[in-house]
Design a protein around this motif. Structure first.
Motif, short mmCIF file in Angstrom:
data_model
loop_
_atom_site.label_atom_id
_atom_site.label_comp_id
_atom_site.label_asym_id
_atom_site.label_seq_id
_atom_site.Cartn_x
_atom_site.Cartn_y
_atom_site.Cartn_z
N ARG A 45 0.83 -1.21 0.00
CA ARG A 45 0.00 0.00 0.00
C ARG A 45 0.87 1.26 0.00
O ARG A 45 1.83 1.36 0.76
CB ARG A 45 -0.89 0.01 1.24
CG ARG A 45 -1.78 1.25 1.32
CD ARG A 45 -2.55 1.35 2.62
NE ARG A 45 -3.16 0.12 3.06
CZ ARG A 45 -4.33 -0.35 2.62
NH1 ARG A 45 -5.00 0.31 1.71
NH2 ARG A 45 -4.80 -1.50 3.07
N GLU A 47 -1.14 4.30 -0.38
CA GLU A 47 -2.15 5.22 0.15
C GLU A 47 -3.48 4.49 0.21
O GLU A 47 -3.74 3.59 -0.59
CB GLU A 47 -2.27 6.43 -0.78
CG GLU A 47 -3.20 7.50 -0.32
CD GLU A 47 -3.20 8.71 -1.23
OE1 GLU A 47 -4.21 9.42 -1.25
OE2 GLU A 47 -2.20 8.96 -1.93
N GLY A 48 -4.34 4.89 1.12
CA GLY A 48 -5.69 4.35 1.18
C GLY A 48 -5.94 3.50 2.40
O GLY A 48 -5.04 3.22 3.19
N ARG A 49 -7.21 3.08 2.54
CA ARG A 49 -7.63 2.33 3.72
C ARG A 49 -8.37 1.05 3.40
O ARG A 49 -8.63 0.26 4.30
CB ARG A 49 -8.52 3.20 4.58
CG ARG A 49 -7.81 4.41 5.15
CD ARG A 49 -8.70 5.12 6.16
NE ARG A 49 -8.01 6.32 6.59
CZ ARG A 49 -8.49 7.54 6.47
NH1 ARG A 49 -9.69 7.73 5.97
NH2 ARG A 49 -7.80 8.57 6.88
N ASN A 50 -8.79 0.86 2.15
CA ASN A 50 -9.53 -0.36 1.82
C ASN A 50 -8.65 -1.57 2.05
O ASN A 50 -7.43 -1.51 1.89
CB ASN A 50 -9.98 -0.33 0.35
CG ASN A 50 -11.06 0.70 0.11
OD1 ASN A 50 -11.79 1.08 1.02
ND2 ASN A 50 -11.18 1.15 -1.12
N PRO A 51 -9.26 -2.70 2.42
CA PRO A 51 -8.47 -3.91 2.62
C PRO A 51 -7.71 -4.28 1.34
O PRO A 51 -8.25 -4.17 0.24
CB PRO A 51 -9.52 -4.97 2.95
CG PRO A 51 -10.73 -4.22 3.38
CD PRO A 51 -10.69 -2.90 2.66
#
Length: 101
Positions: A45, A47-51
């Protein structure tokens, strides 16, 4: 102009992969597609937060029509059913849009 199919998989079991792989490759080649990124690559990853998916593929096709013909091929429909016995997938087609400037 090349287009790309990006697939993110949440693999729950691998029972389907032995049968799926060779047949899927043959159908992919039939429609002019090739694997750009396949299994075994690290996913990191930025950037971001989704699994994060536990598997990801990037396929290249000469055109959007060929990518859609691959996905809608009746022989591939059987393989989709097989894949879905052990993995959930999100698939998108990326096509280049004309630049507006």
């Amino acid at each position: 102009m090349a287009v790309y199919v990006v697939a993110q998989l949440d693999v729950k079991n691998t029972n389907w992969q032995h049968e799926y792989g060779p047949q899927a490759r043959a159908i992919l080649q039939k429609h002019g597609g090739k694997v750009i990124v396949g299994p075994g690559h690290a996913i990191e990853r930025l950037e971001g937060r989704n699994p994060l998916p536990n598997a990801m593929f990037i396929l290249e096709f000469p055109s959007a029509e060929q990518a859609k013909a691959w996905y809608n091929d009746p022989a591939y429909a059987q393989l989709i059913d097989l894949r879905q016995t052990g993995a959930d997938a999100e698939m998108i087609v990326l096509t280049e849009s004309p630049r507006i400037l």
